[in-house]
Scaffold this active site. Structure first.
Site, PDB file in Angstrom:
ATOM      1  N   LYS A  61      -0.932   7.736   2.465  1.00  0.00           N
ATOM      2  CA  LYS A  61      -0.812   9.188   2.428  1.00  0.00           C
ATOM      3  C   LYS A  61       0.600   9.605   2.801  1.00  0.00           C
ATOM      4  O   LYS A  61       1.211  10.455   2.182  1.00  0.00           O
ATOM      5  CB  LYS A  61      -1.759   9.825   3.464  1.00  0.00           C
ATOM      6  CG  LYS A  61      -3.182   9.988   2.995  1.00  0.00           C
ATOM      7  CD  LYS A  61      -3.984  10.723   4.083  1.00  0.00           C
ATOM      8  CE  LYS A  61      -4.042   9.922   5.305  1.00  0.00           C
ATOM      9  NZ  LYS A  61      -4.307   9.891   6.534  1.00  0.00           N
ATOM     10  N   GLU A  62       1.082   8.996   3.887  1.00  0.00           N
ATOM     11  CA  GLU A  62       2.342   9.466   4.438  1.00  0.00           C
ATOM     12  C   GLU A  62       3.334   8.344   4.673  1.00  0.00           C
ATOM     13  O   GLU A  62       4.256   8.471   5.459  1.00  0.00           O
ATOM     14  CB  GLU A  62       2.065  10.204   5.739  1.00  0.00           C
ATOM     15  CG  GLU A  62       1.259  11.469   5.485  1.00  0.00           C
ATOM     16  CD  GLU A  62       1.024  12.263   6.742  1.00  0.00           C
ATOM     17  OE1 GLU A  62       0.614  11.656   7.738  1.00  0.00           O
ATOM     18  OE2 GLU A  62       1.223  13.478   6.711  1.00  0.00           O
ATOM     19  N   ASN A  67      -8.273   3.276   7.808  1.00  0.00           N
ATOM     20  CA  ASN A  67      -7.331   2.716   8.767  1.00  0.00           C
ATOM     21  C   ASN A  67      -7.890   1.514   9.510  1.00  0.00           C
ATOM     22  O   ASN A  67      -7.461   1.196  10.621  1.00  0.00           O
ATOM     23  CB  ASN A  67      -6.854   3.804   9.737  1.00  0.00           C
ATOM     24  CG  ASN A  67      -5.882   4.754   9.051  1.00  0.00           C
ATOM     25  OD1 ASN A  67      -5.173   4.349   8.119  1.00  0.00           O
ATOM     26  ND2 ASN A  67      -5.865   6.001   9.484  1.00  0.00           N
ATOM     27  N   GLY A  89       0.847  -1.191   0.000  1.00  0.00           N
ATOM     28  CA  GLY A  89       0.000   0.000   0.000  1.00  0.00           C
ATOM     29  C   GLY A  89       0.875   1.229   0.000  1.00  0.00           C
ATOM     30  O   GLY A  89       1.836   1.308   0.753  1.00  0.00           O
ATOM     31  N   GLU A 118      -8.605  -6.516   3.965  1.00  0.00           N
ATOM     32  CA  GLU A 118      -8.900  -5.481   2.997  1.00  0.00           C
ATOM     33  C   GLU A 118      -9.269  -4.209   3.755  1.00  0.00           C
ATOM     34  O   GLU A 118      -9.912  -4.278   4.801  1.00  0.00           O
ATOM     35  CB  GLU A 118     -10.098  -5.932   2.150  1.00  0.00           C
ATOM     36  CG  GLU A 118      -9.918  -5.676   0.678  1.00  0.00           C
ATOM     37  CD  GLU A 118     -11.173  -6.073  -0.096  1.00  0.00           C
ATOM     38  OE1 GLU A 118     -11.470  -5.390  -1.084  1.00  0.00           O
ATOM     39  OE2 GLU A 118     -11.876  -7.025   0.295  1.00  0.00           O
ATOM     40  N   GLU A 119      -8.876  -3.066   3.203  1.00  0.00           N
ATOM     41  CA  GLU A 119      -9.303  -1.816   3.819  1.00  0.00           C
ATOM     42  C   GLU A 119     -10.816  -1.760   3.828  1.00  0.00           C
ATOM     43  O   GLU A 119     -11.447  -2.049   2.803  1.00  0.00           O
ATOM     44  CB  GLU A 119      -8.773  -0.631   2.994  1.00  0.00           C
ATOM     45  CG  GLU A 119      -7.542   0.002   3.583  1.00  0.00           C
ATOM     46  CD  GLU A 119      -7.041   1.159   2.734  1.00  0.00           C
ATOM     47  OE1 GLU A 119      -7.867   2.013   2.330  1.00  0.00           O
ATOM     48  OE2 GLU A 119      -5.830   1.201   2.458  1.00  0.00           O
ATOM     49  N   ASP A 154      -2.339   2.120  11.698  1.00  0.00           N
ATOM     50  CA  ASP A 154      -1.935   3.521  11.478  1.00  0.00           C
ATOM     51  C   ASP A 154      -2.096   4.397  12.725  1.00  0.00           C
ATOM     52  O   ASP A 154      -2.910   5.322  12.744  1.00  0.00           O
ATOM     53  CB  ASP A 154      -2.768   4.088  10.305  1.00  0.00           C
ATOM     54  CG  ASP A 154      -2.069   5.237   9.600  1.00  0.00           C
ATOM     55  OD1 ASP A 154      -0.927   5.543   9.960  1.00  0.00           O
ATOM     56  OD2 ASP A 154      -2.681   5.825   8.689  1.00  0.00           O
ATOM     57  N   ASP A 167      -6.893   9.321  14.200  1.00  0.00           N
ATOM     58  CA  ASP A 167      -7.069   9.417  12.739  1.00  0.00           C
ATOM     59  C   ASP A 167      -7.895   8.230  12.251  1.00  0.00           C
ATOM     60  O   ASP A 167      -7.626   7.648  11.209  1.00  0.00           O
ATOM     61  CB  ASP A 167      -5.701   9.446  12.051  1.00  0.00           C
ATOM     62  CG  ASP A 167      -5.791   9.746  10.544  1.00  0.00           C
ATOM     63  OD1 ASP A 167      -6.790  10.382  10.128  1.00  0.00           O
ATOM     64  OD2 ASP A 167      -4.890   9.339   9.801  1.00  0.00           O
ATOM     65  N   LYS A 185       6.794  -0.558   7.115  1.00  0.00           N
ATOM     66  CA  LYS A 185       6.236   0.766   6.832  1.00  0.00           C
ATOM     67  C   LYS A 185       7.353   1.809   6.793  1.00  0.00           C
ATOM     68  O   LYS A 185       8.034   2.032   7.787  1.00  0.00           O
ATOM     69  CB  LYS A 185       5.209   1.115   7.920  1.00  0.00           C
ATOM     70  CG  LYS A 185       4.548   2.473   7.776  1.00  0.00           C
ATOM     71  CD  LYS A 185       3.412   2.618   8.778  1.00  0.00           C
ATOM     72  CE  LYS A 185       2.693   3.945   8.640  1.00  0.00           C
ATOM     73  NZ  LYS A 185       1.527   4.028   9.553  1.00  0.00           N
TER      74      LYS A 185
HETATM   75  N1  LIG Z   1       0.307  -4.571   8.878  1.00  0.00           N
HETATM   76  C1  LIG Z   1      -0.218  -4.431   7.647  1.00  0.00           C
HETATM   77  N2  LIG Z   1      -0.576  -5.516   6.927  1.00  0.00           N
HETATM   78  C2  LIG Z   1      -1.095  -5.392   5.693  1.00  0.00           C
HETATM   79  N3  LIG Z   1      -1.316  -4.218   5.060  1.00  0.00           N
HETATM   80  C3  LIG Z   1      -0.984  -3.089   5.715  1.00  0.00           C
HETATM   81  C4  LIG Z   1      -0.429  -3.126   7.042  1.00  0.00           C
HETATM   82  N4  LIG Z   1      -0.205  -1.865   7.435  1.00  0.00           N
HETATM   83  C5  LIG Z   1      -0.609  -1.079   6.405  1.00  0.00           C
HETATM   84  N5  LIG Z   1      -1.080  -1.784   5.366  1.00  0.00           N
HETATM   85  C6  LIG Z   1      -1.609  -1.250   4.078  1.00  0.00           C
HETATM   86  O1  LIG Z   1      -0.954  -0.021   3.745  1.00  0.00           O
HETATM   87  C7  LIG Z   1      -1.880   1.091   3.778  1.00  0.00           C
HETATM   88  C8  LIG Z   1      -1.248   2.324   4.391  1.00  0.00           C
HETATM   89  O2  LIG Z   1      -0.834   2.040   5.727  1.00  0.00           O
HETATM   90  P1  LIG Z   1      -1.060   3.058   6.925  1.00  0.00           P
HETATM   91  O3  LIG Z   1      -0.399   2.474   8.145  1.00  0.00           O
HETATM   92  O4  LIG Z   1      -2.503   3.381   7.046  1.00  0.00           O
HETATM   93  O5  LIG Z   1      -0.204   4.332   6.466  1.00  0.00           O
HETATM   94  P2  LIG Z   1      -0.638   5.806   5.955  1.00  0.00           P
HETATM   95  O6  LIG Z   1      -0.188   6.732   7.047  1.00  0.00           O
HETATM   96  O7  LIG Z   1       0.154   6.002   4.735  1.00  0.00           O
HETATM   97  O8  LIG Z   1      -2.124   5.840   5.735  1.00  0.00           O
HETATM   98  C9  LIG Z   1      -3.050   0.571   4.595  1.00  0.00           C
HETATM   99  O9  LIG Z   1      -4.240   1.231   4.294  1.00  0.00           O
HETATM  100  C10 LIG Z   1      -3.089  -0.906   4.230  1.00  0.00           C
HETATM  101  O10 LIG Z   1      -3.751  -1.117   3.007  1.00  0.00           O
HETATM  102 MG   LIG Z   2      -3.623   5.097   6.841  1.00  0.00          MG
END
Ligand SMILES: Nc1ncnc2c1ncn2[C@@H]1O[C@H](COP(=O)(O)OP(=O)(O)O)[C@@H](O)[C@H]1O
Ligand SMILES: [Mg+2]
Length: 289
Positions: free
Chosen positions: A104-105, A227, A101, A188-189, A240, A222, A122
């Site tokens: 955003k950040e 998330n 994925g 899935e989100e 997140d 958030d 991440k």
């Molecule tokens: N532990 C994880 N396992 C599987 N997918 C993940 C995991 N963490 C994040 N993702 C995927 O990556 C995307 C962005 O991660 P996130 O932690 O929400 O960062 P951001 O600050 O960029 O939104 C998530 O919406 C998800 O689809």
């Molecule tokens: Mg996020």
């Protein structure tokens, strides 16, 4: 999209890492690390410095530039490389995979541990977006993207440590600099899920986790359908957490309200489930002292 640091990782030598680390230390003091300081900073003969710089340049891990005089700066891929190297040294990561994925950040990739477990990695990129680069016209080494991104990794790790396993969150494994390693979630989100057979229990499960986190004195800050990861069996995971706030924070009430409001709004719009915000908030705060 493949990450530059992953692409070049196999070619990186210990000498490259040592030189990069020296540049990293100097980056606290210089916007551009001046050419004529490199001998002092690295304690290497001129020839070796040239060799290392040409390699790091070729791998796109550093960039040269002109300020008052010629100098160098570590690119995000250079910081990624330092973090990955350390995580590999610590036996946390063995092989790197593909993008899960691009958020955003942050950019999230999957990876394998030496014991063959799949994990999520991440890479925080706070303030690296085009918009914020334009907004922060003057580069300040102390408050650049890397410092903000390191804070984010540390804070998220800290929150996950407190929450796991009481609250359904990814398991925290390690962090280095701006990079956080957690268990991989095959879900899935929520925002991407076309339909849910039984939306009521899914909403209840989300709110139960918000309450459980609140009991641990943590507010997400958030929370939204982006998330939350859901599994086909109705399980939910909240991800997140870098912006979390403690329950005694001055804005805690406001943030909790906004978090819950976002979720209720989503379930109202998408599944026509009507819940009263005040009642839900009461229920979350009940028995939590
Ligand atoms: N532990 C994880 N396992 C599987 N997918 C993940 C995991 N963490 C994040 N993702 C995927 O990556 C995307 C962005 O991660 P996130 O932690 O929400 O960062 P951001 O600050 O960029 O939104 C998530 O919406 C998800 O689809
Ligand atoms: Mg996020």
């Amino acid at each position: 999209m493949e990450l530059q640091a992953i692409k070049v990782f196999q070619e990186i030598e210990e000498g490259d890492i040592e030189f990069l680390s020296d540049l990293e230390k100097a980056a606290d003091r210089f916007e551009w690390i001046p050419d004529d300081r490199l001998t002092k900073i690295s304690d290497l003969p001129e020839q070796d410095i040239e060799y290392r710089l040409s390699r790091l340049n070729k791998f796109n891990l550093v960039t040269g530039g002109m300020a008052k005089y010629e100098g160098y700066r570590i690119l995000p891929a250079g910081y990624d490389t330092l973090a990955l190297w350390n995580l590999a040294q610590r036996d946390i990561l063995e092989a790197f995979g593909r993008a899960l994925g691009i958020g955003k950040e942050a950019d999230i990739y999957d990876a394998i541990t030496p014991t063959d477990e799949r994990v999520a990695v991440k890479f925080n990129r706070l303030g690296l977006s085009f918009k914020s680069l334009k907004e922060t016209r003057s580069y300040s080494p102390k408050h650049g993207w890397i410092d903000a991104s390191k804070d984010a990794a540390r804070r998220e790790f800290q929150a996950l440590k407190k929450l796991h396993p009481k609250v359904e969150v990814p398991e925290p494994i390690a962090y280095d600099r701006h990079v956080l390693v957690t268990s991989l979630i095959e879900g899935e989100e929520l925002s991407e899920v076309a339909d849910i057979d039984l939306p009521e229990p899914v909403l209840d499960e989300i709110l139960r986790n918000v309450k459980e986190a609140y009991k641990t004195e943590i507010i997400h800050g958030d929370l939204s359908e982006h998330n939350i990861l859901t599994k086909p069996n109705g399980e939910v995971l909240i991800i997140d957490w870098p912006q979390w706030k403690p329950a005694d924070h001055s804005e805690a009430e406001e943030l909790l309200r906004r978090d819950v409001k976002n979720i209720l709004k989503y379930f109202r719009r998408k599944f026509q489930i009507d819940r009263d915000l005040e009642e839900v908030l009461e229920e979350i705060k009940e028995n939590s002292d």
